[in-house]
Design a protein around this motif. Structure first.
Motif, PDB file in Angstrom:
ATOM      1  N   SER A  20       0.811  -1.216   0.000  1.00 20.17           N
ATOM      2  CA  SER A  20       0.000   0.000   0.000  1.00 20.17           C
ATOM      3  C   SER A  20       0.845   1.267   0.000  1.00 20.17           C
ATOM      4  O   SER A  20       0.411   2.316  -0.469  1.00 20.17           O
ATOM      5  CB  SER A  20      -0.952   0.013   1.205  1.00 20.17           C
ATOM      6  N   LYS A  21       2.099   1.173   0.511  1.00 24.65           N
ATOM      7  CA  LYS A  21       2.981   2.340   0.533  1.00 24.65           C
ATOM      8  C   LYS A  21       4.067   2.303  -0.535  1.00 24.65           C
ATOM      9  O   LYS A  21       4.635   3.345  -0.870  1.00 24.65           O
ATOM     10  CB  LYS A  21       3.645   2.470   1.913  1.00 24.65           C
ATOM     11  N   GLY A  22       4.357   1.123  -1.068  1.00 27.20           N
ATOM     12  CA  GLY A  22       5.482   1.005  -1.977  1.00 27.20           C
ATOM     13  C   GLY A  22       5.126   0.783  -3.432  1.00 27.20           C
ATOM     14  O   GLY A  22       6.000   0.788  -4.292  1.00 27.20           O
ATOM     15  N   VAL A  23       3.834   0.564  -3.736  1.00 30.14           N
ATOM     16  CA  VAL A  23       3.405   0.263  -5.101  1.00 30.14           C
ATOM     17  C   VAL A  23       2.353   1.275  -5.538  1.00 30.14           C
ATOM     18  O   VAL A  23       1.328   1.428  -4.870  1.00 30.14           O
ATOM     19  CB  VAL A  23       2.832  -1.177  -5.191  1.00 30.14           C
ATOM     20  N   GLU A  24       2.585   1.960  -6.646  1.00 31.04           N
ATOM     21  CA  GLU A  24       1.648   2.978  -7.115  1.00 31.04           C
ATOM     22  C   GLU A  24       0.363   2.353  -7.658  1.00 31.04           C
ATOM     23  O   GLU A  24      -0.736   2.832  -7.363  1.00 31.04           O
ATOM     24  CB  GLU A  24       2.312   3.845  -8.188  1.00 31.04           C
ATOM     25  N   ASP A  25       0.461   1.300  -8.473  1.00 32.47           N
ATOM     26  CA  ASP A  25      -0.719   0.629  -9.017  1.00 32.47           C
ATOM     27  C   ASP A  25      -1.178  -0.416  -8.006  1.00 32.47           C
ATOM     28  O   ASP A  25      -0.922  -1.623  -8.159  1.00 32.47           O
ATOM     29  CB  ASP A  25      -0.392  -0.021 -10.367  1.00 32.47           C
ATOM     30  N   ARG A  26      -1.882   0.049  -6.994  1.00 36.44           N
ATOM     31  CA  ARG A  26      -2.182  -0.804  -5.854  1.00 36.44           C
ATOM     32  C   ARG A  26      -3.001  -2.031  -6.245  1.00 36.44           C
ATOM     33  O   ARG A  26      -2.722  -3.149  -5.810  1.00 36.44           O
ATOM     34  CB  ARG A  26      -2.928  -0.012  -4.778  1.00 36.44           C
ATOM     35  N   GLY A  27      -4.033  -1.841  -7.080  1.00 34.77           N
ATOM     36  CA  GLY A  27      -4.869  -2.972  -7.460  1.00 34.77           C
ATOM     37  C   GLY A  27      -4.079  -4.061  -8.152  1.00 34.77           C
ATOM     38  O   GLY A  27      -4.220  -5.247  -7.848  1.00 34.77           O
TER      39      GLY A  27
END
Length: 438
Positions: free
Chosen positions: A119-126
Motif C-alpha cells: 500500500s505504501k510502496g506500489v503505485e498501481d495498488r490494485g
C-alpha cells in the motif's frame, strides 16, 4: 511474493495432515491427563495455531509502522521454516500443537508487513494486490498438492521437513533484498475521498509509538466505518477456515473419493521402491480435489485484484460474499449429484473464496488512515485469521456432534453477513457517507 507463497503453502498444507493425524494419534497428552482425539479435538489444536497466526497480526501491524516491513518478513520466513522442522520431529500431538503455535506466531507478522509494503510502496495498488495474491495462491494450491504427492511415498513427518526447506532458502534471500518501502508515498494512491492528501511522507518511524497512542488510533479506527469492515473480514475468516480445515474429511465418504491403492495406480514405481503389494499406501482423491479447488483460487485472486481498479470495493464485497453463500448451500447437493457437478461447483467455490480477498484488503486501505496502515491491517488479520480461526473449531465441533449439512448452512450464514454489510456500505457511500479514512 516469495514470502506470501510460503505463508499459504504452510497454512493450507495443514488440513492435508489433519486427516492423517485423526488416524495417527489416539490421544492428546497433557501431563497428568490425556484427551481422546476427535475432529473436535483436532479442530481446537489447529485453531490454536491458526488463531495465533491472526492474533499476532495486531502487534505485527504496530511493529511494522515503527520499523518497516523487510525485517519482519525475513523473521517470518525463518520462523516458519523452523516450526515445520519441529513439526516433522513431533512424537505426539502435543508437540504438533506446539509446532503449530510457533508457526502461527512466525506467520502472523507477514500480512500486516507485506500489505503495508504494497500500500505504501506500489503505485498501481490494485495490480500489486493481484500479483501478490497470485503468489499466495500458487503457494496455497501447489503446497498442498506437493504434500499430497509426497505422501504417496513417504511419511507425513518427512513431508513436513521437506516443506521447511523453501522458507529457509527464501529467508536467506530476504536478508539480501533491498528496496524502497515508501516508493508510492504521496503518489496519489492514498488520497482521501474529500480531496485532501491523506498520505504523509512519514515512512518508517511513524504510526503507534505508545500504549496511549495505540488506544487513540484504535478508537479512531473503530469509531468510523472501519468497524463494519472488521465484521466483514471476521465473516470471511470464519467461512474460509470453516470450509477448508476439514474439507478432505467431508469428502471422504462419497463414492467418487474411494482411495486408490498405490500398487494398483503405479505398479512399476511401487516395485522399484520395494513397496509391498499389500501396502496401505494409496492415492486419496479428496486431497487432490482440495488442492485443485485452491489452485482455482489463483484466478479468483487475480480477477478480484483487477476488478478493484474498475468497480467500487463495496460492490465487490456484496456480490462476492453473496456468491459464497449460494455455493455453501449448493456444495453438498453437488457432491451427492456426482463428480461432474461437484467439480464444477468446486472450481467456482475456489475462485469465489479468493476473489473477495483483494476487495477487503483494498477496502481496509480506503477506510483507514495511512499513518497507521500497518495497525489497520493488523486488526484486519486479527479478524481474518485470529477470530476467523474459530471456524476450524466450529467445523470440528459440528462434524463431531452434528452433520455436514449443518456446517455448510452455518458457513452460508457467515457469507450472508459479509454480503449484507457490503451492500450497506455501498448504499452509505452512494448516499454521501465518507468512504475513505475518517
Amino acid at each position: 511474493m516469495l514470502a506470501h507463497a510460503m505463508v499459504h503453502t504452510y497454512e493450507l498444507s495443514i488440513p492435508i495432515f489433519v486427516s492423517i493425524w485423526l488416524v495417527e494419534f489416539e490421544v492428546l497428552p497433557l501431563g497428568v491427563t490425556q484427551i481422546e482425539v476427535t475432529a473436535a479435538t483436532l479442530g481446537v489444536v489447529v485453531t490454536a495455531g491458526y488463531g495465533l497466526f491472526g492474533v499476532g497480526a495486531l502487534p505485527g501491524g504496530v511493529v511494522v509502522d515503527r520499523i518497516g516491513s523487510a525485517r519482519l518478513i525475513t523473521l517470518c520466513l525463518f520462523g516458519m521454516g523452523g516450526s515445520f522442522l519441529l513439526l516433522g520431529l513431533a512424537p505426539n500431538l502435543l508437540v504438533v500443537a506446539i509446532a503449530l503455535l510457533l508457526w502461527g506466531a512466525a506467520a502472523s507478522v507477514y500480512h500486516p508487513a507485506g500489505l503495508t509494503l504494497l500500500s505504501k510502496g506500489v503505485e498501481d495498488r490494485g495490480t500489486g494486490f493481484a500479483y501478490h495474491g497470485i503468489a499466495g495462491n500458487v503457494g496455497t494450491g501447489l503446497g498442498p498438492l506437493v504434500a499430497a504427492i509426497l505422501l504417496l511415498f513417504v511419511e507425513w513427518s518427512v513431508v513436513a521437513v521437506a516443506l521447511a526447506v523453501p522458507a529457509l532458502l527464501a529467508g536467506v534471500y530476504a536478508t539480501r533484498a533491498r528496496f524502497d518501502e515508501t516508493a508510492a508515498v504521496g503518489q496519489g494512491a492514498d488520497t482521501a475521498a474529500d480531496g485532501r492528501d491523506a498520505e504523509q511522507p512519514e515512512g518508517r518511524g511513524s504510526g503507534v509509538g505508545s500504549l496511549a497512542g495505540f488506544g487513540a488510533e484504535t478508537r479512531r479506527l473503530f469509531t468510523g466505518a472501519f468497524a463494519l469492515v472488521f465484521v466483514v473480514v471476521m465473516a470471511s475468516g470464519l467461512y474460509y477456515r470453516g470450509i477448508l480445515t476439514f474439507l478432505p474429511n467431508v469428502l471422504e465418504p462419497y463414492p467418487a473419493f474411494e482411495p486408490i491403492p498405490l500398487t494398483v495406480l503405479l505398479p512399476a514405481a511401487t516395485d522399484a521402491l520395494g513397496i509391498a503389494p499389500d501396502s496401505a499406501r494409496s492415492l486419496n482423491p479428496e486431497q487432490y480435489f482440495y488442492s485443485g479447488l485452491l489452485i482455482a483460487g489463483v484466478f479468483g485472486q487475480y480477477l478480484g485484484g483487477k476488478l478493484i481498479d474498475r468497480i467500487r470495493v463495496e460492490y465487490g464485497l456484496a456480490a462476492g460474499f453473496g456468491v459464497l453463500a449460494a455455493l455453501a448451500l449448493g456444495f453438498l447437493p453437488a457432491a451427492t449429484a456426482g463428480i461432474g457437478p461437484l467439480l464444477a461447483v468446486g472450481a467456482v467455490l475456489g475462485a469465489a473464496l479468493f476473489v473477495v480477498q483483494p476487495f477487503y484488503q483494498a477496502t481496509v486501505a480506503e477506510y483507514s488512515p495511512p499513518g497507521t496502515r500497518g495497525l489497520s491491517y493488523g486488526f484486519t488479520y486479527l479478524g481474518v485469521f485470529g477470530i476467523g480461526a474459530l471456524g476450524g473449531t466450529i467445523a470440528g465441533v459440528i462434524l463431531t456432534y452434528a452433520t455436514p449439512t449443518v456446517l455448510f448452512a452455518t458457513l452460508a450464514g457467515f457469507a450472508a453477513v459479509g454480503s449484507g454489510i457490503g451492500a450497506y456500505l455501498l448504499r452509505r457511500r452512494r448516499g454521501g457517507g465518507v468512504a475513505a479514512a475518517e
